[in-house]
Enzyme design. Structure first.
Site, PDB file in Angstrom:
ATOM      1  NE  ARG A 104      -4.844 -20.761   2.646  1.00  0.00           N
ATOM      2  CZ  ARG A 104      -4.771 -19.746   3.493  1.00  0.00           C
ATOM      3  NH1 ARG A 104      -5.729 -18.851   3.532  1.00  0.00           N
ATOM      4  NH2 ARG A 104      -3.748 -19.629   4.318  1.00  0.00           N
ATOM      5  CE1 TYR A 140       1.079  -0.256   4.405  1.00  0.00           C
ATOM      6  CE2 TYR A 140      -0.012   1.870   4.376  1.00  0.00           C
ATOM      7  CZ  TYR A 140       0.813   0.961   5.005  1.00  0.00           C
ATOM      8  OH  TYR A 140       1.383   1.276   6.210  1.00  0.00           O
ATOM      9  CG  HIS A 179       1.692 -21.014   1.026  1.00  0.00           C
ATOM     10  ND1 HIS A 179       0.474 -21.560   1.341  1.00  0.00           N
ATOM     11  CD2 HIS A 179       2.237 -20.627   2.194  1.00  0.00           C
ATOM     12  CE1 HIS A 179       0.300 -21.507   2.652  1.00  0.00           C
ATOM     13  NE2 HIS A 179       1.348 -20.937   3.200  1.00  0.00           N
ATOM     14  CD  GLU A 187      10.523   1.693  10.145  1.00  0.00           C
ATOM     15  OE1 GLU A 187      10.320   2.675   9.428  1.00  0.00           O
ATOM     16  OE2 GLU A 187      10.426   0.516   9.743  1.00  0.00           O
ATOM     17  NE  ARG A 194       6.726   4.513   0.509  1.00  0.00           N
ATOM     18  CZ  ARG A 194       6.486   5.236   1.601  1.00  0.00           C
ATOM     19  NH1 ARG A 194       7.459   5.473   2.461  1.00  0.00           N
ATOM     20  NH2 ARG A 194       5.288   5.732   1.822  1.00  0.00           N
ATOM     21  CG  LEU A 200       8.438   2.336   4.591  1.00  0.00           C
ATOM     22  CD1 LEU A 200       8.210   1.197   3.609  1.00  0.00           C
ATOM     23  CD2 LEU A 200       7.106   2.954   4.969  1.00  0.00           C
ATOM     24  CE  LYS A 216       3.124   3.211   3.172  1.00  0.00           C
ATOM     25  NZ  LYS A 216       3.281   3.236   4.617  1.00  0.00           N
TER      26      LYS A 216
HETATM   27  N1  PMP Z   1       7.938   3.642   8.815  1.00  0.00           N
HETATM   28  C1  PMP Z   1       6.795   2.938   8.876  1.00  0.00           C
HETATM   29  C2  PMP Z   1       6.832   1.556   9.442  1.00  0.00           C
HETATM   30  C3  PMP Z   1       5.588   3.501   8.415  1.00  0.00           C
HETATM   31  O1  PMP Z   1       4.445   2.787   8.458  1.00  0.00           O
HETATM   32  C4  PMP Z   1       5.597   4.827   7.915  1.00  0.00           C
HETATM   33  C5  PMP Z   1       4.321   5.473   7.472  1.00  0.00           C
HETATM   34  N2  PMP Z   1       3.856   4.960   6.263  1.00  0.00           N
HETATM   35  C6  PMP Z   1       6.813   5.514   7.863  1.00  0.00           C
HETATM   36  C7  PMP Z   1       7.968   4.893   8.319  1.00  0.00           C
HETATM   37  C8  PMP Z   1       6.893   6.898   7.304  1.00  0.00           C
HETATM   38  O2  PMP Z   1       6.796   6.892   5.915  1.00  0.00           O
HETATM   39  P1  PMP Z   1       6.269   8.155   5.105  1.00  0.00           P
HETATM   40  O3  PMP Z   1       7.099   9.326   5.546  1.00  0.00           O
HETATM   41  O4  PMP Z   1       6.499   7.803   3.692  1.00  0.00           O
HETATM   42  O5  PMP Z   1       4.833   8.330   5.465  1.00  0.00           O
END
Ligand code: PMP
Length: 288
Positions: free
Chosen positions: A100, A33, A102, A180, A52, A205, A147
């Site tokens: 279904r 997403y 994998h 993070e 991304r 991410l 993501k």
């Molecule tokens: N890390 C994670 C795990 C996130 O879910 C997000 C938010 N999407 C971010 C970092 C920040 O990413 P962005 O600045 O692209 O929203």
């Protein structure tokens, strides 16, 4: 005005929008997403988000079911139909509906769902006073750079933060390194005045806001390093903040039981918050 969603080629009433129970997103969290903010109807940092999105899809060998140019047209139409000036756009692509198994199915059309929501910007007092966060073990899988819609470990950490009545959970590796936040990137400013954030690799991410903030900092002459830091580095830092598309630059003044920067929002954080707001203004005309 009705809330409208886009589901596989159709604009539908959000309350009635649905996908098939055999969609692999539902069965396996086999999908990705994006969340993009928009102000005055204009997407913020759209190119970076689309890049991304494409990267996440490529890593999982999922195709985009519409041409990139068409995607832009659909998004504009969706924002118009929802009659919102400011808000957020969720784009979700899953591998699609298949028996279904994998193994990746062949000849399956990926599913594309898009929804619009209201802006999720923090309250003004959270920017002014800063927020509290906790640290929590990072229990996610090994490809945090994708993501993925698989957010179970993220939501469990965020739930623990909510239980403790704080804004975010910083996710920590076994060796004490902070990766993070559960839904944000983490930054500190060392006592020597250097801005630090985790480097881009499979542990985090690559946040779009993180990238913009690093560029803005370097342009403003703030020394910035993409270097991992530990819980104790963060607790003993001069300043700390978290970033994301929905929280922008949000100051952190307490980590677990330790005040950071004496519990006050630091000058570098304030400056970066102002520069980020100017970035939004320049692209969208929106005053934050
Ligand atoms: N890390 C994670 C795990 C996130 O879910 C997000 C938010 N999407 C971010 C970092 C920040 O990413 P962005 O600045 O692209 O929203």
């Amino acid at each position: 005005m009705a809330r409208i969603a886009y589901v596989n080629g159709r604009y539908v009433d959000h309350a009635l929008a649905s996908v098939h129970i055999e969609d692999r997103g539902y069965q396996f969290s086999d999908g990705i997403y994006e969340y993009i903010a928009f102000y005055n109807g204009k997407l913020l940092d759209a190119d970076a988000h689309f890049k991304r999105l494409e990267r996440s899809l490529n890593e999982l060998e999922i195709g985009l079911p519409v041409a990139p140019a068409a995607l832009g047209i659909i998004i504009r139409e969706l924002i118009e139909r929802n009659a919102r000036e400011d808000g957020g756009l969720y784009i979700q692509v899953t591998r699609g509906v298949a028996k279904r198994d994998h193994v990746f199915p062949k000849n399956v059309r990926p599913a594309l769902v898009m929804t619009i929501c209201g802006a999720k910007t923090p309250k003004p007092n959270e920017f002014a006073d800063g927020v509290k966060v906790i640290t929590a073990p990072d229990r996610r899988w090994g490809r945090r750079d994708i993501k993925s819609v698989s957010l179970l470990a993220n939501i469990m950490a965020k739930q623990e933060a909510a239980r403790q009545k704080v804004r975010e959970a910083l996710l920590v590796r076994e060796d004490g390194t902070i990766n993070e936040g559960s839904a944000s990137n983490a930054f500190i400013v060392s006592k020597a005045g250097t801005l630090l954030t985790h480097p881009l690799d499979e542990n985090i991410l690559g946040g779009i806001t993180r990238d913009v903030v690093l560029k803005l900092a370097r342009k403003a002459g703030i020394s910035a390093e993409e270097k991992a830091f530990s819980i104790s580095d963060a607790k003993n830092a001069a300043e700390a903040f978290i970033t994301s598309t929905s929280i922008n630059v949000l100051p952190v003044v307490k980590i677990d039981d330790k005040l950071v920067g004496g519990g006050k929002v630091g000058e570098v954080t304030k400056k970066l918050g102002e520069l980020y707001n100017a970035h939004i203004l320049k692209q969208t005309g929106k005053v934050i």
